[in-house]
Motif scaffolding. Structure first.
Motif, short mmCIF file in Angstrom:
data_model
loop_
_atom_site.label_atom_id
_atom_site.label_comp_id
_atom_site.label_asym_id
_atom_site.label_seq_id
_atom_site.Cartn_x
_atom_site.Cartn_y
_atom_site.Cartn_z
N ILE A 82 -110.20 -5.40 -97.20
CA ILE A 82 -110.57 -4.43 -98.18
C ILE A 82 -112.02 -4.09 -97.65
N PRO A 83 -112.18 -2.65 -97.69
CA PRO A 83 -113.74 -2.25 -97.28
C PRO A 83 -114.62 -2.54 -98.60
N GLY A 84 -115.69 -3.14 -97.93
CA GLY A 84 -116.90 -3.83 -98.97
C GLY A 84 -116.45 -5.27 -99.44
N ALA A 85 -115.27 -5.67 -99.09
CA ALA A 85 -115.01 -7.09 -99.60
C ALA A 85 -115.99 -8.12 -98.88
N VAL A 86 -116.12 -9.23 -99.49
CA VAL A 86 -116.92 -10.32 -99.13
C VAL A 86 -115.87 -11.24 -98.36
N HIS A 87 -116.19 -11.82 -97.26
CA HIS A 87 -115.37 -12.87 -96.87
C HIS A 87 -115.82 -14.22 -96.79
N LEU A 88 -115.05 -14.98 -97.64
CA LEU A 88 -115.34 -16.11 -98.05
C LEU A 88 -114.00 -17.14 -97.94
N PRO A 89 -113.70 -17.72 -96.97
CA PRO A 89 -112.65 -18.43 -96.82
C PRO A 89 -112.69 -19.55 -98.03
N THR A 90 -111.33 -19.78 -98.54
CA THR A 90 -111.26 -20.92 -99.68
C THR A 90 -112.01 -22.14 -99.33
N ALA A 91 -111.81 -22.82 -98.25
CA ALA A 91 -112.35 -24.25 -97.85
C ALA A 91 -114.03 -24.06 -97.92
N PHE A 150 -107.97 0.32 -95.04
CA PHE A 150 -108.65 -1.17 -94.85
C PHE A 150 -109.25 -1.00 -93.47
N GLU A 151 -110.34 -1.98 -93.47
CA GLU A 151 -111.14 -2.28 -92.39
C GLU A 151 -110.70 -3.29 -91.23
N THR A 152 -110.90 -3.27 -90.25
CA THR A 152 -110.57 -3.99 -88.93
C THR A 152 -111.76 -4.11 -88.22
#
Length: 175
Positions: A82-91, A150-152
């Motif tokens: 999603i554009p603007g989302a923060v990427h933070l894997p659960t772990a 969405f963004e790639t």
């Protein structure tokens, strides 16, 4: 009240053997009381956000009042997010969330889709750290299926909305 083959006896619905709750898998376990149902569904809305509601809030411009968090792996993030989302894997939430997120701003988590509970696990990890959190129902799958951009790593993309998940000729489903 009087007992009948298909009627009401002392406030209890009765019927022919083919329509009694024991023979009906939907009513085998009776519905909750209206008060219990209201509490449950009210709580569900406090814990969940719909893909189209998240998209509408983000599209309105300005500060939506929440941050969107993608809890998937880097390979999944690169595939689309999603554009603007923060990427933070659960772990990584326990060690990085407090550095990347503001506890005064609600967080909406998502993962792949309805067949994945990664967004739920991320929401739990954030709640345990003291964050206000909701999970986005449908995850990235329904974001893309409903036709939202969405963004790639290659830039922004979009697909036509799947008519099984979103209305074809309307802004929203009206729900």
């Amino acid at each position: 009240m009087t007992a009948t083959a298909e009627g009401i006896t002392n406030g209890t619905v009765t019927g022919s053997p083919s329509t009694t709750p024991a023979a009906n898998p939907v009513l085998r376990v009776p519905p909750a009381s209206p008060a219990a149902a209201a509490a449950y569904f009210g709580a569900s809305l406090a814990f969940h956000a719909d893909v189209s509601d998240v998209a509408a809030a983000l599209a309105a411009g300005g500060d939506p009042g929440f941050v969107v968090l993608d809890s998937r792996s880097t390979a999944s993030w690169d595939q689309g997010h999603i554009p603007g989302a923060v990427h933070l894997p659960t772990a990584l939430i326990p060690e990085q969330a407090e550095r990347l997120l503001d506890k005064s701003v609600p967080v909406v988590t998502y993962c792949w889709g309805p067949g994945c509970n990664g967004g739920t696990r991320a929401a739990l990890a954030l709640a345990e750290l003291g964050f206000q959190v909701k999970e986005m129902l449908g995850g990235f799958e329904y974001w893309a299926r409903e036709g939202f951009e969405f963004e790639t790593w290659q830039g922004r993309e979009g697909r036509a909305a799947d008519p099984l998940t979103a209305p074809v000729d309307a802004e929203d489903c009206g729900c």
